[in-house]
Design an enzyme around this catalytic site. Sequence first.
Site, PDB file in Angstrom:
ATOM      1  N   MET A 120       0.841  -1.191   0.000  1.00  0.00           N
ATOM      2  CA  MET A 120       0.000   0.000   0.000  1.00  0.00           C
ATOM      3  C   MET A 120       0.882   1.248   0.000  1.00  0.00           C
ATOM      4  O   MET A 120       1.342   1.692  -1.034  1.00  0.00           O
ATOM      5  CB  MET A 120      -0.960  -0.036   1.189  1.00  0.00           C
ATOM      6  CG  MET A 120      -1.976  -1.165   1.093  1.00  0.00           C
ATOM      7  SD  MET A 120      -3.057  -1.152   2.516  1.00  0.00           S
ATOM      8  CE  MET A 120      -3.795  -2.765   2.392  1.00  0.00           C
ATOM      9  N   CYS A 121       1.114   1.824   1.176  1.00  0.00           N
ATOM     10  CA  CYS A 121       1.798   3.115   1.262  1.00  0.00           C
ATOM     11  C   CYS A 121       3.264   3.055   0.840  1.00  0.00           C
ATOM     12  O   CYS A 121       3.761   3.977   0.193  1.00  0.00           O
ATOM     13  CB  CYS A 121       1.639   3.699   2.654  1.00  0.00           C
ATOM     14  SG  CYS A 121      -0.107   3.980   3.074  1.00  0.00           S
TER      15      CYS A 121
END
Length: 194
Positions: A120-121
């Site tokens: 994700m990030c």
Amino acid sequence: MSDRALPVQALLVVDVQADAVVGERAVPGAAGLVDRTADLIARARKDGALVVHVQNDGRPGAGDEPGTPGWELHHRVDASDTEVVIRKTRDDGFHGTPLGGLLTDSGVRALAICGVMSEMCVQSTARTALELGYRVVMPHDAHATHDIPAAPGISGPVPAAAVSRVAEWALGSDLEVVARAADVEFAAPARHEH
């Protein structure tokens, strides 16, 4: 994957917040992860590299909602012109933040990225850095995520280690993956050399 990385001028520590690394909701292997990210931070500081703590502002009720214990950064920040906190509301640490300008103004051309969550990030921030032309190094043992639960009719559970490896692979051949955080070397950006 390579053994050692040429020096980088910045370290992005993505979302190493209490909700992700302490307690029941911590990623698998969180204790080792925070040891390795702490070592990266200490070595980056010592060598004069820019250290950027990227802090996620979760939605109301989320484990990383601003002002809650889970939102707090795990590592102590030495606030200075070479160590800063950048808050974000999206996966990508560049989206709607001053990160790009900070890196440019600091003379950074190469950076290392560590933290959570791999797919994700961490991946989203690394992808934008690559698109912007930065040399990006990712230490394999310094980013992590959770297992992906089984999805009936689609797949069984996917172990976190596999998810992290796929997150690296999906970034393509421009990403430099090193096996160990200990193999990342730092140098001061051109504008901060003494």
